[in-house]
Design a protein around this motif. Structure first.
Motif, PDB file in Angstrom:
ATOM      1  N   ARG A   1       0.878  -1.172   0.000  1.00 48.19           N
ATOM      2  CA  ARG A   1       0.000   0.000   0.000  1.00 48.19           C
ATOM      3  C   ARG A   1       0.905   1.207   0.000  1.00 48.19           C
ATOM      4  O   ARG A   1       2.110   1.082   0.126  1.00 48.19           O
ATOM      5  N   GLU A   2       0.368   2.336  -0.126  1.00 50.79           N
ATOM      6  CA  GLU A   2       1.219   3.525  -0.219  1.00 50.79           C
ATOM      7  C   GLU A   2       1.680   3.965   1.164  1.00 50.79           C
ATOM      8  O   GLU A   2       0.944   4.597   1.902  1.00 50.79           O
ATOM      9  N   ILE A   3       2.897   3.601   1.473  1.00 50.76           N
ATOM     10  CA  ILE A   3       3.512   3.990   2.736  1.00 50.76           C
ATOM     11  C   ILE A   3       4.693   4.887   2.418  1.00 50.76           C
ATOM     12  O   ILE A   3       5.523   4.564   1.567  1.00 50.76           O
ATOM     13  N   ILE A   4       4.757   6.005   3.089  1.00 49.60           N
ATOM     14  CA  ILE A   4       5.873   6.935   2.919  1.00 49.60           C
ATOM     15  C   ILE A   4       6.995   6.484   3.838  1.00 49.60           C
ATOM     16  O   ILE A   4       6.776   6.229   5.022  1.00 49.60           O
ATOM     17  N   LEU A   5       8.193   6.381   3.296  1.00 45.58           N
ATOM     18  CA  LEU A   5       9.372   6.012   4.075  1.00 45.58           C
ATOM     19  C   LEU A   5      10.202   7.258   4.321  1.00 45.58           C
ATOM     20  O   LEU A   5      10.553   7.967   3.382  1.00 45.58           O
ATOM     21  N   VAL A   6      10.511   7.504   5.590  1.00 38.27           N
ATOM     22  CA  VAL A   6      11.333   8.649   5.974  1.00 38.27           C
ATOM     23  C   VAL A   6      12.584   8.086   6.634  1.00 38.27           C
ATOM     24  O   VAL A   6      12.510   7.454   7.684  1.00 38.27           O
ATOM     25  N   GLU A   7      13.704   8.318   5.988  1.00 36.44           N
ATOM     26  CA  GLU A   7      14.964   7.728   6.444  1.00 36.44           C
ATOM     27  C   GLU A   7      15.944   8.830   6.816  1.00 36.44           C
ATOM     28  O   GLU A   7      15.832   9.962   6.366  1.00 36.44           O
ATOM     29  N   GLY A   8      16.894   8.477   7.658  1.00 36.00           N
ATOM     30  CA  GLY A   8      17.938   9.415   8.044  1.00 36.00           C
ATOM     31  C   GLY A   8      17.531  10.393   9.137  1.00 36.00           C
ATOM     32  O   GLY A   8      18.067  11.490   9.222  1.00 36.00           O
ATOM     33  N   LEU A   9      16.614   9.996   9.998  1.00 32.99           N
ATOM     34  CA  LEU A   9      16.156  10.880  11.072  1.00 32.99           C
ATOM     35  C   LEU A   9      17.153  10.912  12.223  1.00 32.99           C
ATOM     36  O   LEU A   9      17.720   9.888  12.590  1.00 32.99           O
ATOM     37  N   LYS A  10      17.335  12.064  12.790  1.00 32.32           N
ATOM     38  CA  LYS A  10      18.172  12.221  13.978  1.00 32.32           C
ATOM     39  C   LYS A  10      17.223  12.358  15.170  1.00 32.32           C
ATOM     40  O   LYS A  10      16.589  13.382  15.352  1.00 32.32           O
ATOM     41  N   LEU A  11      17.155  11.308  15.970  1.00 33.86           N
ATOM     42  CA  LEU A  11      16.148  11.224  17.036  1.00 33.86           C
ATOM     43  C   LEU A  11      16.750  11.152  18.432  1.00 33.86           C
ATOM     44  O   LEU A  11      16.085  10.716  19.368  1.00 33.86           O
ATOM     45  N   GLU A  12      17.987  11.602  18.600  1.00 28.90           N
ATOM     46  CA  GLU A  12      18.641  11.413  19.904  1.00 28.90           C
ATOM     47  C   GLU A  12      17.945  12.114  21.068  1.00 28.90           C
ATOM     48  O   GLU A  12      18.032  11.653  22.195  1.00 28.90           O
ATOM     49  N   ASN A  13      17.235  13.184  20.857  1.00 33.56           N
ATOM     50  CA  ASN A  13      16.566  13.879  21.961  1.00 33.56           C
ATOM     51  C   ASN A  13      15.060  13.633  21.985  1.00 33.56           C
ATOM     52  O   ASN A  13      14.326  14.334  22.669  1.00 33.56           O
ATOM     53  N   VAL A  14      14.608  12.636  21.238  1.00 34.62           N
ATOM     54  CA  VAL A  14      13.185  12.336  21.157  1.00 34.62           C
ATOM     55  C   VAL A  14      12.857  11.156  22.062  1.00 34.62           C
ATOM     56  O   VAL A  14      13.409  10.087  21.928  1.00 34.62           O
ATOM     57  N   LYS A  15      11.952  11.398  22.998  1.00 30.47           N
ATOM     58  CA  LYS A  15      11.513  10.349  23.912  1.00 30.47           C
ATOM     59  C   LYS A  15      10.256   9.686  23.344  1.00 30.47           C
ATOM     60  O   LYS A  15       9.514  10.309  22.598  1.00 30.47           O
ATOM     61  N   PRO A  16      10.006   8.419  23.710  1.00 34.47           N
ATOM     62  CA  PRO A  16       8.778   7.762  23.238  1.00 34.47           C
ATOM     63  C   PRO A  16       7.550   8.562  23.630  1.00 34.47           C
ATOM     64  O   PRO A  16       7.493   9.138  24.724  1.00 34.47           O
ATOM     65  N   GLY A  17       6.589   8.631  22.739  1.00 34.60           N
ATOM     66  CA  GLY A  17       5.361   9.355  23.042  1.00 34.60           C
ATOM     67  C   GLY A  17       4.570   9.680  21.794  1.00 34.60           C
ATOM     68  O   GLY A  17       4.900   9.251  20.698  1.00 34.60           O
ATOM     69  N   ILE A  18       3.524  10.467  22.013  1.00 32.29           N
ATOM     70  CA  ILE A  18       2.646  10.899  20.926  1.00 32.29           C
ATOM     71  C   ILE A  18       3.075  12.298  20.506  1.00 32.29           C
ATOM     72  O   ILE A  18       3.206  13.201  21.334  1.00 32.29           O
ATOM     73  N   TYR A  19       3.309  12.469  19.218  1.00 31.17           N
ATOM     74  CA  TYR A  19       3.759  13.744  18.658  1.00 31.17           C
ATOM     75  C   TYR A  19       2.935  14.069  17.421  1.00 31.17           C
ATOM     76  O   TYR A  19       2.281  13.206  16.849  1.00 31.17           O
ATOM     77  N   SER A  20       3.041  15.302  17.014  1.00 32.22           N
ATOM     78  CA  SER A  20       2.516  15.720  15.719  1.00 32.22           C
ATOM     79  C   SER A  20       3.722  15.838  14.791  1.00 32.22           C
ATOM     80  O   SER A  20       4.687  16.530  15.103  1.00 32.22           O
ATOM     81  N   LEU A  21       3.664  15.146  13.666  1.00 29.11           N
ATOM     82  CA  LEU A  21       4.777  15.123  12.719  1.00 29.11           C
ATOM     83  C   LEU A  21       4.365  15.828  11.438  1.00 29.11           C
ATOM     84  O   LEU A  21       3.313  15.546  10.873  1.00 29.11           O
ATOM     85  N   HIS A  22       5.218  16.725  10.994  1.00 31.09           N
ATOM     86  CA  HIS A  22       4.997  17.448   9.741  1.00 31.09           C
ATOM     87  C   HIS A  22       6.239  17.279   8.884  1.00 31.09           C
ATOM     88  O   HIS A  22       7.344  17.590   9.328  1.00 31.09           O
ATOM     89  N   CYS A  23       6.063  16.754   7.675  1.00 30.61           N
ATOM     90  CA  CYS A  23       7.186  16.539   6.761  1.00 30.61           C
ATOM     91  C   CYS A  23       7.038  17.489   5.577  1.00 30.61           C
ATOM     92  O   CYS A  23       5.996  17.497   4.918  1.00 30.61           O
ATOM     93  N   LEU A  24       8.078  18.254   5.341  1.00 30.74           N
ATOM     94  CA  LEU A  24       8.059  19.258   4.281  1.00 30.74           C
ATOM     95  C   LEU A  24       9.036  18.843   3.181  1.00 30.74           C
ATOM     96  O   LEU A  24      10.235  19.081   3.282  1.00 30.74           O
ATOM     97  N   PRO A  25       8.538  18.211   2.115  1.00 30.47           N
ATOM     98  CA  PRO A  25       9.434  17.724   1.062  1.00 30.47           C
ATOM     99  C   PRO A  25       9.820  18.819   0.070  1.00 30.47           C
ATOM    100  O   PRO A  25       9.072  19.768  -0.150  1.00 30.47           O
ATOM    101  N   LEU A  26      10.998  18.649  -0.527  1.00 36.07           N
ATOM    102  CA  LEU A  26      11.363  19.484  -1.667  1.00 36.07           C
ATOM    103  C   LEU A  26      10.558  18.993  -2.859  1.00 36.07           C
ATOM    104  O   LEU A  26      10.347  17.802  -3.018  1.00 36.07           O
ATOM    105  N   ARG A  27      10.144  19.900  -3.681  1.00 35.11           N
ATOM    106  CA  ARG A  27       9.364  19.511  -4.859  1.00 35.11           C
ATOM    107  C   ARG A  27      10.320  19.251  -6.023  1.00 35.11           C
ATOM    108  O   ARG A  27      10.896  20.187  -6.583  1.00 35.11           O
TER     109      ARG A  27
END
Length: 119
Positions: free
Chosen positions: A78-104
Protein backbone atom coordinates in the motif's frame (compact mmCIF):
# COMPACT_ATOMS: atom_id res chain seq x y z
CA UNK A 1 6.53 -5.78 16.16
CA UNK A 2 3.50 -7.19 17.94
CA UNK A 3 5.00 -6.19 21.31
CA UNK A 4 4.96 -2.52 20.34
CA UNK A 5 1.14 -2.54 20.60
CA UNK A 6 0.64 0.00 17.81
CA UNK A 7 -3.11 0.67 17.92
CA UNK A 8 -5.30 0.82 14.83
CA UNK A 9 -5.74 4.39 13.68
CA UNK A 10 -2.10 5.36 14.21
CA UNK A 11 -0.90 6.62 10.82
CA UNK A 12 2.72 7.62 11.44
CA UNK A 13 5.43 5.88 13.44
CA UNK A 14 9.05 6.88 13.97
CA UNK A 15 11.45 4.18 15.11
CA UNK A 16 14.26 5.30 17.43
CA UNK A 17 16.56 2.28 17.48
CA UNK A 18 20.07 1.31 18.55
CA UNK A 19 21.17 3.33 15.52
CA UNK A 20 20.62 6.44 17.61
CA UNK A 21 22.40 5.01 20.65
CA UNK A 22 25.39 4.17 18.45
CA UNK A 23 25.25 7.67 16.91
CA UNK A 24 25.35 6.16 13.42
CA UNK A 25 23.88 9.26 11.76
CA UNK A 26 26.91 11.24 12.94
CA UNK A 27 29.53 8.84 11.57
CA UNK A 28 31.18 9.48 8.22
CA UNK A 29 31.52 5.81 7.28
CA UNK A 30 28.44 3.78 6.32
CA UNK A 31 27.74 1.04 8.88
CA UNK A 32 26.14 -2.10 7.43
CA UNK A 33 25.22 -3.38 10.93
CA UNK A 34 22.50 -0.72 11.38
CA UNK A 35 19.03 -1.69 12.63
CA UNK A 36 16.39 -1.87 9.91
CA UNK A 37 13.33 -3.86 8.93
CA UNK A 38 13.46 -7.39 7.64
CA UNK A 39 10.76 -8.46 5.22
CA UNK A 40 8.64 -10.20 7.90
CA UNK A 41 8.66 -7.16 10.21
CA UNK A 42 7.65 -4.87 7.36
CA UNK A 43 4.91 -7.31 6.35
CA UNK A 44 3.58 -7.43 9.90
CA UNK A 45 3.24 -3.62 9.97
CA UNK A 46 1.47 -3.59 6.61
CA UNK A 47 -0.94 -6.38 7.59
CA UNK A 48 -1.71 -5.35 11.18
CA UNK A 49 -1.65 -1.56 11.38
CA UNK A 50 -3.03 1.51 9.59
CA UNK A 51 0.42 3.09 9.24
CA UNK A 52 0.98 5.32 6.22
CA UNK A 53 4.41 6.69 7.24
CA UNK A 54 7.41 4.84 8.69
CA UNK A 55 10.44 6.81 9.83
CA UNK A 56 13.76 5.42 11.04
CA UNK A 57 17.00 6.73 12.47
CA UNK A 58 19.43 5.65 9.75
CA UNK A 59 19.90 5.82 6.01
CA UNK A 60 17.55 2.95 5.15
CA UNK A 61 14.35 1.63 6.67
CA UNK A 62 15.36 -1.85 5.48
CA UNK A 63 18.09 -3.95 7.06
CA UNK A 64 21.25 -4.18 4.95
CA UNK A 65 20.80 -7.95 4.52
CA UNK A 66 17.19 -7.54 3.33
CA UNK A 67 17.14 -4.27 1.38
CA UNK A 68 14.98 -5.01 -1.64
CA UNK A 69 12.38 -7.39 -0.08
CA UNK A 70 11.70 -5.05 2.86
CA UNK A 71 11.36 -1.97 0.67
CA UNK A 72 9.01 -3.81 -1.69
CA UNK A 73 6.71 -4.84 1.16
CA UNK A 74 6.35 -1.22 2.27
CA UNK A 75 6.02 0.27 -1.21
CA UNK A 76 3.95 -2.37 -3.03
CA UNK A 77 1.54 -3.44 -0.29
CA UNK A 78 0.00 0.00 0.00
CA UNK A 79 1.22 3.52 -0.22
CA UNK A 80 3.51 3.99 2.74
CA UNK A 81 5.87 6.93 2.92
CA UNK A 82 9.37 6.01 4.08
CA UNK A 83 11.33 8.65 5.97
CA UNK A 84 14.96 7.73 6.44
CA UNK A 85 17.94 9.42 8.04
CA UNK A 86 16.16 10.88 11.07
CA UNK A 87 18.17 12.22 13.98
CA UNK A 88 16.15 11.22 17.04
CA UNK A 89 18.64 11.41 19.90
CA UNK A 90 16.57 13.88 21.96
CA UNK A 91 13.19 12.34 21.16
CA UNK A 92 11.51 10.35 23.91
CA UNK A 93 8.78 7.76 23.24
CA UNK A 94 5.36 9.35 23.04
CA UNK A 95 2.65 10.90 20.93
CA UNK A 96 3.76 13.74 18.66
CA UNK A 97 2.52 15.72 15.72
CA UNK A 98 4.78 15.12 12.72
CA UNK A 99 5.00 17.45 9.74
CA UNK A 100 7.19 16.54 6.76
CA UNK A 101 8.06 19.26 4.28
CA UNK A 102 9.43 17.72 1.06
CA UNK A 103 11.36 19.48 -1.67
CA UNK A 104 9.36 19.51 -4.86
CA UNK A 105 11.40 17.60 -7.44
CA UNK A 106 9.83 16.67 -10.77
CA UNK A 107 10.29 13.09 -11.91
CA UNK A 108 11.97 11.98 -8.67
CA UNK A 109 10.99 8.89 -6.69
CA UNK A 110 12.28 10.44 -3.47
CA UNK A 111 13.53 13.75 -2.17
CA UNK A 112 15.06 15.46 0.85
CA UNK A 113 12.53 16.60 3.46
CA UNK A 114 12.57 18.66 6.60
CA UNK A 115 10.64 16.98 9.42
CA UNK A 116 9.14 18.93 12.28
CA UNK A 117 8.15 16.99 15.37
CA UNK A 118 5.86 18.80 17.82
CA UNK A 119 5.19 17.50 21.31
Amino acid sequence: MRGLNIPRGVRQVLFRTLNTDKKLMWKKKFDTSYVGFMRDGAQWLVDNTDIKLVGIDYLSVAAFDDLIPSHLVFLEGREIILVEGLKLENVKPGIYSLHCLPLRLRGAEGCPIRCILIN
